[in-house]
Write an enzyme that holds these catalytic residues in place. Structure first.
Site, mmCIF file in Angstrom:
data_model
loop_
_atom_site.group_PDB
_atom_site.id
_atom_site.type_symbol
_atom_site.label_atom_id
_atom_site.label_comp_id
_atom_site.label_asym_id
_atom_site.label_seq_id
_atom_site.Cartn_x
_atom_site.Cartn_y
_atom_site.Cartn_z
ATOM 1 N N HIS A 105 1.686 4.507 -2.814
ATOM 2 C CA HIS A 105 1.782 5.954 -2.606
ATOM 3 C C HIS A 105 3.134 6.469 -3.096
ATOM 4 O O HIS A 105 3.223 7.525 -3.731
ATOM 5 C CB HIS A 105 1.647 6.283 -1.117
ATOM 6 C CG HIS A 105 0.252 6.315 -0.597
ATOM 7 N ND1 HIS A 105 -0.784 6.969 -1.238
ATOM 8 C CD2 HIS A 105 -0.283 5.796 0.552
ATOM 9 C CE1 HIS A 105 -1.895 6.839 -0.527
ATOM 10 N NE2 HIS A 105 -1.619 6.133 0.564
ATOM 11 N N HIS B 249 3.290 6.971 -6.718
ATOM 12 C CA HIS B 249 2.542 8.169 -7.107
ATOM 13 C C HIS B 249 3.447 9.400 -7.021
ATOM 14 O O HIS B 249 3.388 10.294 -7.870
ATOM 15 C CB HIS B 249 1.325 8.313 -6.192
ATOM 16 C CG HIS B 249 0.213 9.128 -6.771
ATOM 17 N ND1 HIS B 249 -0.942 9.392 -6.079
ATOM 18 C CD2 HIS B 249 0.072 9.763 -7.959
ATOM 19 C CE1 HIS B 249 -1.751 10.131 -6.819
ATOM 20 N NE2 HIS B 249 -1.159 10.382 -7.961
ATOM 21 N N HIS C 169 0.828 -1.212 0.000
ATOM 22 C CA HIS C 169 0.000 0.000 0.000
ATOM 23 C C HIS C 169 0.861 1.260 0.000
ATOM 24 O O HIS C 169 0.699 2.144 -0.853
ATOM 25 C CB HIS C 169 -0.907 -0.019 1.235
ATOM 26 C CG HIS C 169 -1.773 1.188 1.396
ATOM 27 N ND1 HIS C 169 -3.129 1.176 1.104
ATOM 28 C CD2 HIS C 169 -1.502 2.452 1.818
ATOM 29 C CE1 HIS C 169 -3.644 2.375 1.334
ATOM 30 N NE2 HIS C 169 -2.669 3.178 1.775
ATOM 31 N N GLU C 170 1.780 1.348 0.965
ATOM 32 C CA GLU C 170 2.609 2.553 1.059
ATOM 33 C C GLU C 170 3.526 2.692 -0.149
ATOM 34 O O GLU C 170 3.835 3.808 -0.572
ATOM 35 C CB GLU C 170 3.419 2.543 2.359
ATOM 36 C CG GLU C 170 2.584 2.573 3.627
ATOM 37 C CD GLU C 170 1.568 3.697 3.679
ATOM 38 O OE1 GLU C 170 1.801 4.751 3.054
ATOM 39 O OE2 GLU C 170 0.517 3.527 4.331
#
Length: 714
Positions: A502, A505, A498-499
């Site tokens: 990010h 991104h 998940h991180e």
């Protein structure tokens, strides 16, 4: 989660720059490393030189320099243009923002009493500086002049978006208010900045203050060996050798709740966990919660909005709190029904163990683990040896390489703020630099709880050249003890994925203006890149790439993968209900149209009673430790995880229905989502990638809530 910097950063000059700035060498004390050019590899912050005492003078100098830049723009006698007003604002504040970024990130990841004191001292000063910019009539007049003539300016789409962002920032910050109301707004902003800091500091202190000390070996029954070893090491470090210490860190408290046979001890640590900030002591957050909710409501009404949620969501994909709440409510009924069946299953097993009475929150994880083992023959301790942190990292790197062609090289000669941190050079397949990535995995008393991604320098373009970003991800895994590596649960593994989503991104951003780079997008869109990455973690094809036994090197067997697959929707009633309850609690606080007169406990209890939350489950975050909304920038936005969940499951379907590493789809996702930042409307970007608006069915399937599909169509 995306973290916000503790010190308020102005969105006028959201540069957050930590690279070279020739002007910085002339500012303030030349011996202060925060005020000099960063003569470091990849122009990362010179952590090896920075001391606590450097921050306050650097922040004050940054404010002084920024104010001069703002005055020069406001006092410019030339006719307002895009370049001399909007672009000038975009480029202003580089020194301040690069200092504030380092300070804010250290305050979250490696704090101490001195940094917390500086944050308290600087919060009202920073708030005042922010207001001095947005409430500057001369400056706003220039911004408005450009806004009013935009149709004649022949701006590019990205320039138009930047103009809109700057203009709206002024309006939403009170530029159109009367002088009397501007003064009211200044006071509110100052109070909120201090309360947010206090809230977060209180939770950190509550976490660090609690210990469950066990001195009888019999009380360790049921606990896995690695947890016992870690607890013994913790006790030894605390001068309690021969005993075992468990803390409120998730990597300690959650496995204790999951495995400890001693129900009374589970109750003790659970009570401490769910009462953080609610102990009527110096770290109590009940009053802070109500004050912040009321001040936010006052501010929203002052700015012409019905409530704080309406103010926040105006700039989101949902647009209104009604639209966001509609999704939450539609998912609530099927999730609650599923959780009631799960509760019945637990109660049946409790009865078999001779435990009478209703299911309590401290029973849930313990008995669901037993049910998982019985129903699917799946023991999490059987799975963990395949998820050493090193192997999971290799797997994430491989997935990223297969999707986007990225390569990673560890950097040993780069300054870092803690010995636990590793630093990586991220490159394209041909060796072109993409950015620099910091990874900080292990829990410690100087670090806030949870997991998040942040940046030290967002990507931007300068004279046609891409300035690569400096990105960081921070987690709270258990530090390895002895020769054994850190072994992750599958939930912790997906958190890493998940991180890293990010981080991608931020790393792959390719825009002109840094205030729109990477994760500078609406909250209910920012979780798409992170949550979509989670999907690859559980795919059999991917598991065989990285899930290898830390001792033997054996690839995770097909039988174990099958068990993981079959149990994929297990306990999703609980997981969805505790999340939705917190999201609805967030909305309840922030849709009030007047001040809340109840205390926080009563308000929360009434909110949960209204939605029919069962006594066996509490909201994922209770009011007094709900950091996301009271100190993390997600106020009226915690719903965004489920909103993005609709997007991410639909987006992954584009891969799942073809091939997991479909290069055409990966190229489109990178081009229209990861690279575009906040340069276009999120739904437009999503449709450019997907070809149509998202479908909610994949989300229902993933969570095992298929019985809600009919309801959602009504």
């Amino acid at each position: 989660m995306i973290t916000k910097t503790v010190l308020i950063l102005t969105t006028v000059g959201m540069s957050l720059l930590s690279g070279n700035d020739d002007r910085s060498e002339k500012n303030g004390d030349p011996t202060n490393p925060l005020l000099a050019a960063y003569n470091t590899p990849y122009e990362v912050p010179p952590f090896h030189l920075i001391k606590n005492e450097h921050f306050k003078p650097a922040l004050l100098e940054g404010i002084k320099v920024h104010q001069k830049e703002i005055d020069a723009i406001a006092d410019n006698p030339a006719k307002p243009t895009f370049d001399n007003t909007i672009l000038a604002l975009e480029n202003a504040g580089q020194l301040l923002n690069r200092v504030a970024t380092v300070f804010g990130n250290m305050s979250s990841a490696n704090t101490n009493d001195q940094l917390q004191t500086i944050a308290q001292e600087m919060a009202p000063i920073s708030s005042k500086h922010n207001d001095n910019i947005y409430l500057n009539e001369k400056l706003f007049a220039r911004v408005k002049a450009v806004w009013d003539t935009q149709k004649t300016l022949k701006l590019t789409p990205e320039q138009t978006r930047l103009l809109e962002k700057k203009y709206k920032a002024f309006v939403r910050s009170g530029a159109n208010l009367s002088e009397t109301d501007k003064e009211k707004l200044r006071k509110i902003n100052s109070e909120l900045s201090l309360l947010s800091l206090k809230f977060g500091n209180n939770i950190l202190k509550e976490n660090n203050a609690y210990e469950l000390v066990i001195d009888k070996k019999a009380d360790l029954a049921g606990l896995p060996d690695e947890l016992i070893v870690a607890a013994a090491a913790k006790a030894k470090a605390a001068g309690k050798e021969g005993k075992w210490v468990f803390t409120l860190s998730n990597s300690s408290v959650m496995p204790f709740l999951q495995y400890a046979d001693n129900r009374e001890l589970r109750k003790q640590i659970w009570t401490a966990y769910q009462n953080r900030g609610n102990n009527n002591n110096e770290f109590d957050n009940k009053q802070n919660v109500i004050q912040m909710a009321n001040l936010r409501g006052e501010k929203a009404r002052l700015l012409g909005y019905k409530n704080h949620a309406a103010y926040v969501l105006e700039e989101s994909m949902a647009k209104t709190p009604e639209k966001a709440t509609e999704l939450l409510n539609k998912l609530w009924k099927p999730a609650l029904e599923k959780s009631k069946q799960e509760t019945a299953d637990i109660k049946k097993m409790m009865a078999a163990d001779g435990v009478s009475g209703e299911v309590q929150p401290y029973d849930w994880r313990y008995y669901t683990e037993k049910i998982r083992k019985e129903r699917y023959n799946l023991d999490e301790q059987e799975v963990k040896p395949y998820f050493s942190i090193a192997n999971v990292q290799k797997g994430i790197f491989k997935v990223t390489e297969n999707l986007y062609g990225l390569k990673f090289e560890e950097l040993k000669d780069v300054p870092k703020y803690h010995d636990d941190v590793t630093v990586w050079k991220v490159m394209e397949k041909d060796g072109t630099e993409v950015g620099t990535l910091y990874m900080d995995f292990y829990s410690r008393s100087s670090k806030n709880g949870g997991a998040w991604m942040t940046s030290y320098r967002p990507q931007r373009m300068e004279n046609g050249k891409r300035i690569p970003p400096v990105i960081s991800i921070v987690c709270n895994y258990s530090k390895p003890v002895g020769d054994a590596p850190t072994l992750l649960t599958f939930d912790e593994t997906t958190t890493f994925f998940h991180e890293f989503g990010h981080a991608l991104h931020g790393l792959l951003s390719n825009v002109n203006y840094q205030s729109m780079a990477g994760t500078a997008v609406p909250r209910d869109f920012v979780e798409l890149p992170s949550q979509v990455m989670e999907n690859w973690a559980a795919e059999p094809e991917v598991l065989k790439m990285y899930a290898k036994h830390y001792q033997t090197g054996a690839v995770i067997p097909d039988a174990l993968i099958e068990k993981l697959q079959k149990s994929g929707t297990f306990d999703q009633g609980f997981a969805t209900v505790e999340y939705l309850a917190a999201s609805l609690l967030d909305m309840e606080y922030h849709t009030q149209t007047g001040n809340i007169s109840q205390d926080a406990n009563t308000f929360e209890a009434n909110a949960m009673k209204k939605i029919g939350l069962t006594g066996a489950i509490i909201p994922r975050y209770r009011s007094t430790y709900f950091s996301h909304i009271f100190s993390g920038g997600y106020s009226a936005g915690y719903y965004s995880y489920i909103w993005s969940g609709v997007l991410d499951t639909d987006a992954f379907e584009a891969f799942k229905s073809t091939t997991l590493f479909n290069q055409e789809k990966a190229k489109a996702f990178r081009k229209y989502v990861l690279e575009k930042g906040g340069t276009e409307d999120p739904m437009i970007l999503y449709k450019k990638f997907r070809g149509e608006e998202p479908n909610i069915t994949p989300l229902l399937n993933k969570r095992g809530l298929n019985n809600g599909a009919k309801l959602l169509k009504n």
